[in-house]
Design a protein around this motif. Sequence first.
Motif, short mmCIF file in Angstrom:
data_model
loop_
_atom_site.label_atom_id
_atom_site.label_comp_id
_atom_site.label_asym_id
_atom_site.label_seq_id
_atom_site.Cartn_x
_atom_site.Cartn_y
_atom_site.Cartn_z
N LEU A 18 2.14 12.35 1.33
CA LEU A 18 1.58 11.65 0.16
C LEU A 18 2.03 10.19 0.14
CD1 LEU A 18 -0.12 12.17 -2.41
CD2 LEU A 18 2.02 12.54 -3.62
N SER A 19 3.30 9.96 0.45
CA SER A 19 3.83 8.59 0.48
C SER A 19 3.13 7.75 1.55
CB SER A 19 5.34 8.61 0.78
OG SER A 19 6.01 9.33 -0.23
N GLU A 20 2.84 8.38 2.69
CA GLU A 20 2.12 7.69 3.77
C GLU A 20 0.70 7.35 3.33
OE1 GLU A 20 0.33 8.66 8.21
OE2 GLU A 20 1.88 9.99 7.42
N LEU A 21 0.03 8.32 2.70
CA LEU A 21 -1.33 8.10 2.22
C LEU A 21 -1.34 7.03 1.13
CD1 LEU A 21 -4.34 8.88 2.15
CD2 LEU A 21 -3.76 10.72 0.56
N ASP A 22 -0.38 7.11 0.19
CA ASP A 22 -0.26 6.10 -0.88
C ASP A 22 -0.19 4.69 -0.31
OD1 ASP A 22 -0.27 7.85 -2.99
OD2 ASP A 22 1.88 7.82 -3.33
N LYS A 23 0.68 4.54 0.68
CA LYS A 23 0.90 3.22 1.28
C LYS A 23 -0.40 2.65 1.84
CE LYS A 23 3.92 1.21 4.80
NZ LYS A 23 4.82 1.56 5.93
N ASN A 24 -1.17 3.52 2.50
CA ASN A 24 -2.44 3.05 3.10
C ASN A 24 -3.53 2.81 2.06
OD1 ASN A 24 -1.68 2.88 5.85
ND2 ASN A 24 -1.70 5.11 6.00
N LEU A 25 -3.56 3.62 1.00
CA LEU A 25 -4.55 3.41 -0.06
C LEU A 25 -4.24 2.15 -0.86
CD1 LEU A 25 -5.16 7.06 -1.39
CD2 LEU A 25 -6.56 5.73 0.21
N ARG A 26 -2.97 1.83 -1.00
CA ARG A 26 -2.58 0.61 -1.72
C ARG A 26 -3.00 -0.65 -0.96
NH1 ARG A 26 0.00 4.28 -4.25
NH2 ARG A 26 1.34 4.11 -6.06
N LYS A 27 -3.14 -0.54 0.34
CA LYS A 27 -3.64 -1.68 1.13
C LYS A 27 -5.11 -1.95 0.80
CE LYS A 27 -0.64 -0.81 5.12
NZ LYS A 27 -0.62 -0.17 6.46
N LEU A 28 -5.83 -0.90 0.39
CA LEU A 28 -7.25 -1.03 0.06
C LEU A 28 -7.46 -1.47 -1.39
CD1 LEU A 28 -8.61 2.22 1.80
CD2 LEU A 28 -8.42 -0.09 2.77
N ASP A 29 -6.56 -1.01 -2.29
CA ASP A 29 -6.62 -1.43 -3.70
C ASP A 29 -5.27 -1.14 -4.34
OD1 ASP A 29 -7.02 -1.83 -6.42
OD2 ASP A 29 -9.07 -1.05 -6.38
N LYS A 30 -4.45 -2.18 -4.47
CA LYS A 30 -3.08 -1.96 -4.97
C LYS A 30 -3.05 -1.70 -6.47
CE LYS A 30 -1.89 -6.85 -5.57
NZ LYS A 30 -1.11 -7.98 -5.09
N LYS A 31 -4.07 -2.14 -7.21
CA LYS A 31 -4.08 -1.92 -8.67
C LYS A 31 -4.58 -0.53 -9.06
CE LYS A 31 -4.47 -6.74 -10.14
NZ LYS A 31 -5.37 -7.73 -10.78
N ASP A 32 -5.47 0.02 -8.23
CA ASP A 32 -6.07 1.32 -8.56
C ASP A 32 -6.27 2.15 -7.28
OD1 ASP A 32 -7.32 3.40 -9.88
OD2 ASP A 32 -9.26 2.38 -10.06
N PRO A 33 -5.16 2.47 -6.59
CA PRO A 33 -5.29 3.16 -5.30
C PRO A 33 -5.88 4.56 -5.41
CG PRO A 33 -2.97 3.09 -6.02
CD PRO A 33 -3.75 2.20 -6.95
N VAL A 34 -5.71 5.20 -6.57
CA VAL A 34 -6.09 6.61 -6.69
C VAL A 34 -7.58 6.79 -6.96
CG1 VAL A 34 -5.52 8.73 -7.95
CG2 VAL A 34 -3.74 7.19 -7.29
N LYS A 35 -8.30 5.68 -7.13
CA LYS A 35 -9.76 5.83 -7.23
C LYS A 35 -10.32 6.46 -5.95
CE LYS A 35 -11.23 1.28 -5.45
NZ LYS A 35 -11.72 -0.05 -5.84
#
Length: 254
Positions: A223-240
């Motif tokens: 999950l931490s690995e996925l979070d890190k990569n999703l935050r590169k795409l949108d740091k304000k709303d990665p969970v979209k």
Amino acid sequence: MKQKELKEFLDEKVILYNNPKFIESDPIQIPHQFSKKEDIEIAAFLTATISWGNRTMIIKNSYKMMELLDNSPHDFILNHQEKDLKAFQNFVHRTFNYIDFQQFIKSLQHVYLNHGGLENALAIKDKSTTYQTAIHQFKAVFFEVEHQQRTQKHISDPLKNSAAKRINMFLRWMVRNDKAGVDFGLWQTHNPANLSCPLDVHSGNVARKLKLLLRTQNDWKALSELDKNLRKLDKKDPVKYDFALFGLGVFEKF
């Protein structure tokens, strides 16, 4: 796929799935039956708790839970008497049975009376804390009241490396607010930038195919690995991007 292309692809999928039509087939429809803040968050929490297995069965059993709470979850939790819990005795969803359900009612009462409710009990208290710690601390608070050991398994502990999929999904429902009408954005004291993607078989498999995730187990490290990569795409709303990963996995068999 380069990062720019990947972002464009996933952003399109978010738009496709993050709309009111999504609610019709998703367990999030249960809290959408309510208008009072506390009713919404309690309905969402209980629904998220039993959100594993067949989606039709999850929805059916979540409605059953709401009926047992007189379709007034907050009032029931605050004002129920012991005799009111006897009606729960035929309730079961997979390994979550009436003993667990009765315990959740007592623990939720404790959270609302002594810890300022779910929003406060799950809050990130300072800058050094993350939801990983906040969920761990919430679990401790939830089981401060007398309980049977068996019920503890129904709240995950990220500090024991659980991906805590259901509680992260609940947090997404409560915290995200993008005006699309799916997530509630009720918890103004929380920041969507801190959220983690609910990681399950579907989202995990899609994330691996898209090279957003290399780790093979669906645990907190993944999950931490996925979070890190999703935050590169949108740091304000990665969970979209949960909408994109879930939609690709469940609806498109990507």
